[in-house]
Design a protein around this motif. Structure first.
Motif, PDB file in Angstrom:
ATOM      1  N   GLU A   1       1.336  -6.827  -4.664  1.00 24.05           N
ATOM      2  CA  GLU A   1       2.672  -6.426  -5.165  1.00 24.05           C
ATOM      3  C   GLU A   1       3.566  -7.779  -4.802  1.00 24.05           C
ATOM      4  O   GLU A   1       3.354  -8.326  -3.642  1.00 24.05           O
ATOM      5  CB  GLU A   1       3.262  -5.408  -4.522  1.00 24.05           C
ATOM      6  CG  GLU A   1       2.370  -3.821  -4.771  1.00 24.05           C
ATOM      7  CD  GLU A   1       1.586  -3.643  -3.248  1.00 24.05           C
ATOM      8  OE1 GLU A   1       1.265  -2.449  -3.451  1.00 24.05           O
ATOM      9  OE2 GLU A   1       1.083  -4.793  -2.988  1.00 24.05           O
ATOM     10  N   SER A   2       4.698  -7.889  -5.546  1.00 26.43           N
ATOM     11  CA  SER A   2       5.663  -8.556  -5.526  1.00 26.43           C
ATOM     12  C   SER A   2       6.987  -8.464  -5.975  1.00 26.43           C
ATOM     13  O   SER A   2       6.968  -7.421  -6.778  1.00 26.43           O
ATOM     14  CB  SER A   2       5.294 -10.294  -5.933  1.00 26.43           C
ATOM     15  OG  SER A   2       5.101 -10.154  -7.220  1.00 26.43           O
TER      16      SER A   2
ATOM     17  N   TYR B   1       4.020   4.107  -5.525  1.00 23.04           N
ATOM     18  CA  TYR B   1       4.425   4.991  -4.351  1.00 23.04           C
ATOM     19  C   TYR B   1       5.546   4.077  -3.564  1.00 23.04           C
ATOM     20  O   TYR B   1       5.656   2.922  -3.625  1.00 23.04           O
ATOM     21  CB  TYR B   1       3.303   5.431  -3.785  1.00 23.04           C
ATOM     22  CG  TYR B   1       2.539   6.335  -4.480  1.00 23.04           C
ATOM     23  CD1 TYR B   1       1.553   6.023  -5.275  1.00 23.04           C
ATOM     24  CD2 TYR B   1       2.559   7.727  -4.056  1.00 23.04           C
ATOM     25  CE1 TYR B   1       0.774   7.130  -5.959  1.00 23.04           C
ATOM     26  CE2 TYR B   1       2.058   8.644  -4.581  1.00 23.04           C
ATOM     27  CZ  TYR B   1       0.947   8.504  -5.610  1.00 23.04           C
ATOM     28  OH  TYR B   1       0.095   9.287  -6.324  1.00 23.04           O
ATOM     29  N   ARG B   2       6.201   4.964  -2.874  1.00 24.12           N
ATOM     30  CA  ARG B   2       7.020   4.132  -2.016  1.00 24.12           C
ATOM     31  C   ARG B   2       6.951   4.985  -0.500  1.00 24.12           C
ATOM     32  O   ARG B   2       6.574   6.302  -0.596  1.00 24.12           O
ATOM     33  CB  ARG B   2       8.600   4.121  -2.328  1.00 24.12           C
ATOM     34  CG  ARG B   2       9.342   5.441  -2.487  1.00 24.12           C
ATOM     35  CD  ARG B   2      10.561   5.210  -3.376  1.00 24.12           C
ATOM     36  NE  ARG B   2      11.366   6.486  -3.406  1.00 24.12           N
ATOM     37  CZ  ARG B   2      12.506   6.437  -4.054  1.00 24.12           C
ATOM     38  NH1 ARG B   2      13.065   5.309  -4.820  1.00 24.12           N
ATOM     39  NH2 ARG B   2      13.083   7.577  -4.320  1.00 24.12           N
ATOM     40  N   GLN B   3       7.245   4.371   0.415  1.00 24.75           N
ATOM     41  CA  GLN B   3       7.404   4.979   1.870  1.00 24.75           C
ATOM     42  C   GLN B   3       8.506   4.345   2.584  1.00 24.75           C
ATOM     43  O   GLN B   3       8.759   3.235   2.929  1.00 24.75           O
ATOM     44  CB  GLN B   3       6.073   4.600   2.456  1.00 24.75           C
ATOM     45  CG  GLN B   3       6.054   5.484   3.809  1.00 24.75           C
ATOM     46  CD  GLN B   3       4.696   5.463   4.335  1.00 24.75           C
ATOM     47  OE1 GLN B   3       3.772   4.714   4.109  1.00 24.75           O
ATOM     48  NE2 GLN B   3       4.559   6.429   5.437  1.00 24.75           N
TER      49      GLN B   3
ATOM     50  N   TYR C   1       7.341  -0.376  -1.400  1.00 25.52           N
ATOM     51  CA  TYR C   1       6.820   0.091  -2.391  1.00 25.52           C
ATOM     52  C   TYR C   1       5.153  -0.469  -2.595  1.00 25.52           C
ATOM     53  O   TYR C   1       5.166  -1.428  -2.438  1.00 25.52           O
ATOM     54  CB  TYR C   1       7.527  -0.455  -3.689  1.00 25.52           C
ATOM     55  CG  TYR C   1       8.772   0.218  -3.884  1.00 25.52           C
ATOM     56  CD1 TYR C   1       9.788   0.146  -2.930  1.00 25.52           C
ATOM     57  CD2 TYR C   1       8.775   1.256  -5.068  1.00 25.52           C
ATOM     58  CE1 TYR C   1      11.032   0.994  -2.962  1.00 25.52           C
ATOM     59  CE2 TYR C   1      10.246   2.134  -5.045  1.00 25.52           C
ATOM     60  CZ  TYR C   1      11.027   1.768  -4.230  1.00 25.52           C
ATOM     61  OH  TYR C   1      12.293   2.490  -4.231  1.00 25.52           O
ATOM     62  N   TYR C   2       4.504   0.435  -2.790  1.00 28.87           N
ATOM     63  CA  TYR C   2       2.924   0.185  -3.154  1.00 28.87           C
ATOM     64  C   TYR C   2       2.553   0.487  -4.690  1.00 28.87           C
ATOM     65  O   TYR C   2       2.992   1.285  -5.294  1.00 28.87           O
ATOM     66  CB  TYR C   2       1.960   1.134  -2.163  1.00 28.87           C
ATOM     67  CG  TYR C   2       2.596   1.009  -0.831  1.00 28.87           C
ATOM     68  CD1 TYR C   2       3.369   1.654  -0.072  1.00 28.87           C
ATOM     69  CD2 TYR C   2       1.781   0.026  -0.114  1.00 28.87           C
ATOM     70  CE1 TYR C   2       3.749   1.504   1.317  1.00 28.87           C
ATOM     71  CE2 TYR C   2       1.874  -0.144   1.237  1.00 28.87           C
ATOM     72  CZ  TYR C   2       3.084   0.715   1.990  1.00 28.87           C
ATOM     73  OH  TYR C   2       3.408   0.324   3.301  1.00 28.87           O
ATOM     74  N   CYS C   3       1.641  -0.309  -4.954  1.00 27.69           N
ATOM     75  CA  CYS C   3       0.968   0.003  -6.039  1.00 27.69           C
ATOM     76  C   CYS C   3      -0.448   0.427  -5.941  1.00 27.69           C
ATOM     77  O   CYS C   3      -1.161   0.145  -5.033  1.00 27.69           O
ATOM     78  CB  CYS C   3       0.630  -1.617  -6.956  1.00 27.69           C
ATOM     79  SG  CYS C   3      -0.326  -1.779  -8.537  1.00 27.69           S
ATOM     80  N   HIS C   4      -0.932   1.322  -6.876  1.00 25.72           N
ATOM     81  CA  HIS C   4      -2.073   2.157  -6.790  1.00 25.72           C
ATOM     82  C   HIS C   4      -2.766   2.120  -7.966  1.00 25.72           C
ATOM     83  O   HIS C   4      -2.322   2.627  -8.950  1.00 25.72           O
ATOM     84  CB  HIS C   4      -1.688   3.434  -5.970  1.00 25.72           C
ATOM     85  CG  HIS C   4      -3.167   4.265  -6.051  1.00 25.72           C
ATOM     86  ND1 HIS C   4      -3.196   5.417  -6.654  1.00 25.72           N
ATOM     87  CD2 HIS C   4      -4.014   4.167  -5.059  1.00 25.72           C
ATOM     88  CE1 HIS C   4      -4.389   5.958  -6.442  1.00 25.72           C
ATOM     89  NE2 HIS C   4      -4.814   5.486  -5.615  1.00 25.72           N
TER      90      HIS C   4
ATOM     91  N   TRP D   1      -5.125   0.052  -2.939  1.00 24.45           N
ATOM     92  CA  TRP D   1      -3.811   0.108  -2.748  1.00 24.45           C
ATOM     93  C   TRP D   1      -3.573  -1.340  -2.559  1.00 24.45           C
ATOM     94  O   TRP D   1      -4.287  -1.963  -1.786  1.00 24.45           O
ATOM     95  CB  TRP D   1      -3.511   1.099  -1.357  1.00 24.45           C
ATOM     96  CG  TRP D   1      -3.441   2.340  -1.755  1.00 24.45           C
ATOM     97  CD1 TRP D   1      -4.399   3.254  -1.564  1.00 24.45           C
ATOM     98  CD2 TRP D   1      -2.420   3.280  -1.887  1.00 24.45           C
ATOM     99  NE1 TRP D   1      -4.189   4.399  -1.693  1.00 24.45           N
ATOM    100  CE2 TRP D   1      -2.931   4.607  -2.019  1.00 24.45           C
ATOM    101  CE3 TRP D   1      -1.182   3.156  -2.556  1.00 24.45           C
ATOM    102  CZ2 TRP D   1      -2.247   5.725  -2.433  1.00 24.45           C
ATOM    103  CZ3 TRP D   1      -0.377   4.385  -2.671  1.00 24.45           C
ATOM    104  CH2 TRP D   1      -0.871   5.680  -2.804  1.00 24.45           C
ATOM    105  N   GLY D   2      -2.236  -1.736  -3.018  1.00 20.27           N
ATOM    106  CA  GLY D   2      -1.835  -2.854  -2.377  1.00 20.27           C
ATOM    107  C   GLY D   2      -1.063  -3.020  -1.105  1.00 20.27           C
ATOM    108  O   GLY D   2      -1.123  -1.929  -0.394  1.00 20.27           O
ATOM    109  N   GLN D   3      -0.595  -4.219  -0.641  1.00 20.34           N
ATOM    110  CA  GLN D   3      -0.197  -4.314   0.850  1.00 20.34           C
ATOM    111  C   GLN D   3       1.071  -3.789   0.913  1.00 20.34           C
ATOM    112  O   GLN D   3       1.939  -3.689   1.833  1.00 20.34           O
ATOM    113  CB  GLN D   3      -0.315  -5.630   1.336  1.00 20.34           C
ATOM    114  CG  GLN D   3       0.820  -6.567   0.797  1.00 20.34           C
ATOM    115  CD  GLN D   3       0.826  -7.119  -0.562  1.00 20.34           C
ATOM    116  OE1 GLN D   3      -0.081  -6.816  -1.205  1.00 20.34           O
ATOM    117  NE2 GLN D   3       1.980  -7.619  -1.073  1.00 20.34           N
ATOM    118  N   GLY D   4       2.051  -3.551  -0.318  1.00 26.17           N
ATOM    119  CA  GLY D   4       3.280  -3.288  -0.496  1.00 26.17           C
ATOM    120  C   GLY D   4       4.353  -4.218  -0.415  1.00 26.17           C
ATOM    121  O   GLY D   4       4.093  -5.546  -0.011  1.00 26.17           O
TER     122      GLY D   4
END
Length: 111
Positions: A6-7, A37-39, A93-96, A101-104
């Motif tokens: 992600e970027s 997704y987001r955390q 924010y994460y890509c799935h 999963w990405g690193q966020g």
């Protein structure tokens, strides 16, 4: 498996916009849905948006009308355009895709 990066995160004022990108490696990207997704700190990871291989989209109620998810299978990328950002959108924010999963990427909305 697919690797995701992600970027596009950063610091933005309330009401501003950001465009997140998810770059994928591997040949299976086009075969699966892409989710964001987001955390937020101290909270569980939550669904933000999804786009199927046929480009059907769905959104969390909290972002509907403000965020737009898209994908470009030829470039193995997906994007999340975020407009009218609010402080409560602050999160990683994460890509799935599939089981990957990405690193966020950190998004901070603050004045």
């Amino acid at each position: 498996q697919v690797q995701l990066v992600e970027s596009g995160g950063g610091l933005v004022q309330p009401g501003g916009s950001l465009r997140l990108s998810c770059a994928a490696s591997g040949r299976i990207f086009s075969l699966y849905a892409v989710d964001w997704y987001r955390q937020a700190p101290g909270k569980q990871r939550e669904f933000v948006a999804s786009i199927t291989r046929s480009e059907r989209t769905s959104y969390a109620d909290s972002v509907k009308g403000r965020f737009t998810i898209s994908r470009d299978n030829a470039k193995n990328t997906a994007h999340l355009q975020m407009n009218s950002l609010k402080p409560e959108d602050t999160a990683v924010y994460y890509c799935h895709v599939y089981f990957s999963w990405g690193q966020g990427t950190q998004v901070t909305v603050s004045s």
